[in-house]
Design a protein around this motif. Structure first.
Motif, PDB file in Angstrom:
ATOM      1  N   LYS A 119       7.969-124.098  62.179  1.00  8.89           N
ATOM      2  CA  LYS A 119       6.712-123.633  61.599  1.00  8.89           C
ATOM      3  C   LYS A 119       6.579-124.188  60.180  1.00  8.89           C
ATOM      4  O   LYS A 119       7.582-124.472  59.524  1.00  8.89           O
ATOM      5  CB  LYS A 119       6.656-122.106  61.580  1.00  8.89           C
ATOM      6  N   PRO A 120       5.337-124.369  59.691  1.00 15.08           N
ATOM      7  CA  PRO A 120       5.139-124.934  58.355  1.00 15.08           C
ATOM      8  C   PRO A 120       5.826-124.101  57.278  1.00 15.08           C
ATOM      9  O   PRO A 120       5.953-122.880  57.394  1.00 15.08           O
ATOM     10  CB  PRO A 120       3.608-124.902  58.184  1.00 15.08           C
ATOM     11  N   GLY A 121       6.270-124.796  56.218  1.00 13.82           N
ATOM     12  CA  GLY A 121       6.906-124.106  55.107  1.00 13.82           C
ATOM     13  C   GLY A 121       5.904-123.322  54.282  1.00 13.82           C
ATOM     14  O   GLY A 121       4.681-123.386  54.508  1.00 13.82           O
ATOM     15  N   ALA A 122       6.417-122.611  53.291  1.00 17.15           N
ATOM     16  CA  ALA A 122       5.563-121.751  52.470  1.00 17.15           C
ATOM     17  C   ALA A 122       4.629-122.560  51.575  1.00 17.15           C
ATOM     18  O   ALA A 122       3.542-122.108  51.220  1.00 17.15           O
ATOM     19  CB  ALA A 122       6.443-120.824  51.614  1.00 17.15           C
ATOM     20  N   SER A 123       5.018-123.769  51.193  1.00 17.82           N
ATOM     21  CA  SER A 123       4.229-124.580  50.268  1.00 17.82           C
ATOM     22  C   SER A 123       3.152-125.377  51.000  1.00 17.82           C
ATOM     23  O   SER A 123       3.287-125.721  52.176  1.00 17.82           O
ATOM     24  CB  SER A 123       5.145-125.537  49.506  1.00 17.82           C
ATOM     25  N   GLN A 124       2.068-125.669  50.287  1.00 24.42           N
ATOM     26  CA  GLN A 124       1.015-126.535  50.808  1.00 24.42           C
ATOM     27  C   GLN A 124       1.325-128.009  50.562  1.00 24.42           C
ATOM     28  O   GLN A 124       0.612-128.893  51.045  1.00 24.42           O
ATOM     29  CB  GLN A 124      -0.327-126.192  50.140  1.00 24.42           C
ATOM     30  N   LYS A 125       2.380-128.254  49.815  1.00 24.25           N
ATOM     31  CA  LYS A 125       2.763-129.629  49.500  1.00 24.25           C
ATOM     32  C   LYS A 125       3.332-130.329  50.734  1.00 24.25           C
ATOM     33  O   LYS A 125       4.035-129.733  51.538  1.00 24.25           O
ATOM     34  CB  LYS A 125       3.809-129.662  48.383  1.00 24.25           C
ATOM     35  N   LYS A 126       3.029-131.615  50.837  1.00 21.86           N
ATOM     36  CA  LYS A 126       3.571-132.438  51.910  1.00 21.86           C
ATOM     37  C   LYS A 126       4.536-133.467  51.315  1.00 21.86           C
ATOM     38  O   LYS A 126       4.393-133.852  50.158  1.00 21.86           O
ATOM     39  CB  LYS A 126       2.441-133.155  52.657  1.00 21.86           C
ATOM     40  N   ALA A 127       5.504-133.879  52.097  1.00 19.84           N
ATOM     41  CA  ALA A 127       6.428-134.929  51.687  1.00 19.84           C
ATOM     42  C   ALA A 127       6.336-136.067  52.684  1.00 19.84           C
ATOM     43  O   ALA A 127       6.236-135.829  53.897  1.00 19.84           O
ATOM     44  CB  ALA A 127       7.861-134.392  51.621  1.00 19.84           C
ATOM     45  N   VAL A 128       6.338-137.298  52.196  1.00 21.23           N
ATOM     46  CA  VAL A 128       6.301-138.457  53.087  1.00 21.23           C
ATOM     47  C   VAL A 128       7.383-139.449  52.670  1.00 21.23           C
ATOM     48  O   VAL A 128       7.533-139.767  51.494  1.00 21.23           O
ATOM     49  CB  VAL A 128       4.911-139.129  53.095  1.00 21.23           C
TER      50      VAL A 128
END
Length: 283
Positions: free
Chosen positions: A69-78
């Motif tokens: 499931k998605p993490g707590a942050s809205q930030k994405k890492a690529v």
């Protein structure tokens, strides 16, 4: 019209460039054979790893795990895999355009593997979270595992909510396809398998421990496989670019040689005309 000296100087310059591009093509061809063999030899393992994880998730129900499931942050890492060198056609720029078109710069951290992608994404406004540019020179599985641990640590701490991988897939010598895939949260792909009856997966000792163990290996495998394909793609793209550059140089040399011969013939004709005119004037 350019003088013979100017034409000759330009032709000599292009001939020097042609020798460089021809040498670079030969070097890229040798490197391509080695990197292509590595990428093709490792691909079955990584495909099987991906299929195994998909099968495990398809045969599981009601799993509640942090990696699903998605993490707590809205930030994405690529993880952006490019090269440290240019002269490879659109190889590096294609990855930059892909990431810039799919992910928002203000909400995305870049884990750069390759200086060209790092610099290109910086110009687009992306924040560079980490730089692993030296990894692309000689990719090792240990490098992929280290990158995986750092990303999972950030995911677990809630610093990033999604993890993506951007790389160039090697199809053949002249065709390389830029791809952006999601690594976390792990998603189950729906397909024909879903419609078939199957036994539910049994976890021992429990799903928490099993997924904590296999998901990092799954991520490391995909990252390492992407590194090997990216190296093969880079050498293929550079070989093609240098081959095109050499062909263009040969065409330009042909045109300049023709112009030089015409200018030389015109100069000789002019000198003969002046000699004849002078002789007639004396007589």
């Amino acid at each position: 019209m350019a003088s013979m000296r100017d034409i000759k100087r330009r032709r000599d310059s292009i001939q020097s460039t042609e020798q460089i591009t021809k040498a670079m093509k030969l070097v890229s061809t040798v490197k391509l054979q080695k990197s292509k063999s590595k990428a093709e030899a490792s691909k079955p393992y990584f495909n099987l790893m991906y299929e195994t994880i998909s099968s495990v998730l398809q045969k599981s129900e009601n799993l509640d795990h942090k990696y699903l499931k998605p993490g707590a942050s809205q930030k994405k890492a690529v993880i952006a895999i490019t090269s440290n060198r240019g002269l490879a056609g659109g190889y590096n720029n294609n990855i930059v355009k892909l990431i810039n078109g799919e992910l928002p710069a203000q909400d995305t951290y870049v884990y750069a593997i390759g200086r060209k992608g790092r610099d290109g994404l910086t110009r687009k406004g992306f924040a560079i979270k980490a730089d692993y540019s030296e990894v692309i020179n000689e990719p090792l599985y240990r490098d992929a595992a280290d990158i995986t641990l750092e990303l999972l640590d950030g995911f677990t701490r809630g610093e990033i909510g999604e993890i993506y991988l951007a790389y160039t897939s090697f199809k053949n010598t002249v065709t390389q396809i830029p791809k952006l895939i999601k690594l976390l949260p792990v998603e189950m792909e729906s397909g024909e398998e879903d419609k078939k009856a199957h036994a539910l997966m049994t976890y021992e000792p429990d799903e928490e421990e099993v997924l904590n163990s296999i998901v990092p290996k799954y991520m490391s495998s995909l990252i390492y496989g992407a590194l090997l394909e990216a190296v093969a793609s880079e050498n293929g793209a550079r070989m093609t670019a240098m081959d095109n550059a050499t062909s263009n140089a040969e065409e330009m040399i042909e045109v300049l040689s023709l112009q030089y011969n015409r200018a030389r013939q015109g100069a000789i004709t002019q000198e003969l005309t002046e000699i004849v005119a002078g002789a007639n004037a004396i007589s």
